[in-house]
Design an enzyme around this catalytic site. Structure first.
Site, mmCIF file in Angstrom:
data_model
loop_
_atom_site.group_PDB
_atom_site.id
_atom_site.type_symbol
_atom_site.label_atom_id
_atom_site.label_comp_id
_atom_site.label_asym_id
_atom_site.label_seq_id
_atom_site.Cartn_x
_atom_site.Cartn_y
_atom_site.Cartn_z
ATOM 1 N N ASP A 70 0.845 -1.186 0.000
ATOM 2 C CA ASP A 70 0.000 0.000 0.000
ATOM 3 C C ASP A 70 0.889 1.248 0.000
ATOM 4 O OD1 ASP A 70 -3.058 0.689 0.580
ATOM 5 O OD2 ASP A 70 -1.829 2.137 1.679
ATOM 6 N N ILE A 71 0.596 2.207 -0.880
ATOM 7 C CA ILE A 71 1.353 3.457 -0.893
ATOM 8 C C ILE A 71 0.978 4.263 0.352
ATOM 9 C CG2 ILE A 71 1.812 5.606 -2.124
ATOM 10 C CD1 ILE A 71 1.146 4.167 -4.722
ATOM 11 N N ASN A 78 -2.535 12.933 -2.819
ATOM 12 C CA ASN A 78 -3.461 13.507 -3.798
ATOM 13 C C ASN A 78 -3.922 14.896 -3.387
ATOM 14 O OD1 ASN A 78 -3.657 11.640 -5.912
ATOM 15 N ND2 ASN A 78 -5.139 10.377 -4.825
ATOM 16 N N ASP A 115 -1.999 9.965 -10.206
ATOM 17 C CA ASP A 115 -2.004 8.946 -11.254
ATOM 18 C C ASP A 115 -0.578 8.641 -11.714
ATOM 19 O OD1 ASP A 115 -4.734 8.776 -11.150
ATOM 20 O OD2 ASP A 115 -5.096 9.901 -13.000
ATOM 21 N N GLU A 126 -4.770 2.652 -4.234
ATOM 22 C CA GLU A 126 -3.309 2.719 -4.143
ATOM 23 C C GLU A 126 -2.707 1.411 -3.642
ATOM 24 O OE1 GLU A 126 -4.854 4.230 -0.115
ATOM 25 O OE2 GLU A 126 -5.498 4.139 -2.202
#
Length: 305
Positions: free
Chosen positions: A177-178, A185, A194, A221
């Site tokens: 997971d980021i 964002n 993106d 993500e």
């Protein structure tokens, strides 16, 4: 490159119990294709499952296991069900052709074979398969990152679970997971988000580089990395490489509590599939370990067999 050009250079499996028939077909096809052969049904199934030919030329009448039984087994297995099969047989009645088509054959050629006809039928079936494969690839690929999508992952997990279970091989799964992607964002905008996903997806593919490894976007993500025939030590090595590849991107993330750069948190699970287990247990274990990694400060991995 045209579809006709793509119909060349296929991997063709010839199945016949008579070597002279194999030699005739091999001579007809060897200039344009990689040709394999088997002289019985059991060997044909073994080659089909392990080498995944693009097309099978199958004799109907063979001892022990005839072509109809071979065809039915290939059609029943997820890994081989989409391989086109052309029956090549001395049987020539309409009933024989109907039986072959009902068993799952794509075409039917009678012996003695006409070499020009064999080449033309092979090219036709390979063209159809290439077109079908291209369309299928689109349905299994994430449009943004180019890695597999959730459907592609689900299909690969099911197939590899069965394969590793039969062979008693371990398989590993990494869920990544980021870190703090929502705040990324918010800070940089969705277009930058993106681009971040695209770069991270490419980094994950560089780290999980074996042919059998699969990187997929699981949602938002979150990514998954499927590692068939990989034990926990091997999966940990991949996870370390994942951290290094993402760190090397040096994507700024001023609102992350883990690092000034974009980072990953990961959970790693490994097991050997058993008859009484479902692949969901692998996902559930890796997901729980991902949350442990987040709770421990992010930009790290947690693992357990």
């Amino acid at each position: 490159m045209s579809w006709t050009d793509m119909a060349r250079n296929g991997r063709i499996l010839i199945v016949d119990d008579a070597m002279e028939n194999i030699q005739i077909l091999h001579h007809a096809l060897q200039d344009e294709h990689d040709v394999l052969f088997a002289m019985n049904g059991a060997k044909a199934l073994h080659i089909a499952h392990n080498q995944r030919p693009d097309l099978i030329l199958l004799d109907a009448m063979m001892p022990d296991m005839d072509g109809y039984a071979v065809c039915r087994e290939l059609r029943a297995a997820p890994g081989t069900r989409d391989i086109p099969i052309i029956f090549v047989t001395a049987l020539n009645s309409p009933e024989d052709e109907t039986r072959a088509l009902e068993a799952g054959a794509a075409d039917f050629i009678t012996k003695p074979v006409n070499v020009a006809v064999v080449r033309a039928r092979v090219r036709t079936q390979l063209t159809v398969k290439r077109q079908s494969d291209a369309l299928r690839e689109l349905t299994l690929t994430d449009g943004l990152t180019g890695v597999a999508n959730r459907r592609g992952f689900d299909e690969a997990l099911e197939a590899e679970w069965r394969r590793c279970g039969r062979a008693k091989f371990p398989m590993s799964l990494i869920i990544a997971d980021i870190d703090h992607f929502k705040t990324f964002n918010d800070a940089y905008g969705h277009q930058a988000g993106d681009e971040c996903l695209v770069q991270v997806g490419a980094a994950l593919r560089r780290a999980a580089a074996r042919p059998q490894d699969l990187v997929a976007r699981y949602g938002g993500e979150e990514f998954v990395i499927l590692l068939p025939q990989e034990d926990l030590g091997g999966a940990e090595a991949v996870a370390r490489k994942l951290l290094e590849e993402v760190a090397a991107l040096k994507i700024p993330h001023e609102r992350s509590s883990a690092s000034p750069w974009v980072t990953l948190s990961m959970g790693i699970a490994t097991l050997t599939p058993a008859d009484d287990a479902l692949p969901g247990v692998l996902i559930k274990t890796a997901d729980a370990l991902l949350y442990q990694a987040k709770a421990a400060g992010r930009n790290r991995y947690c693992m357990r067999t």
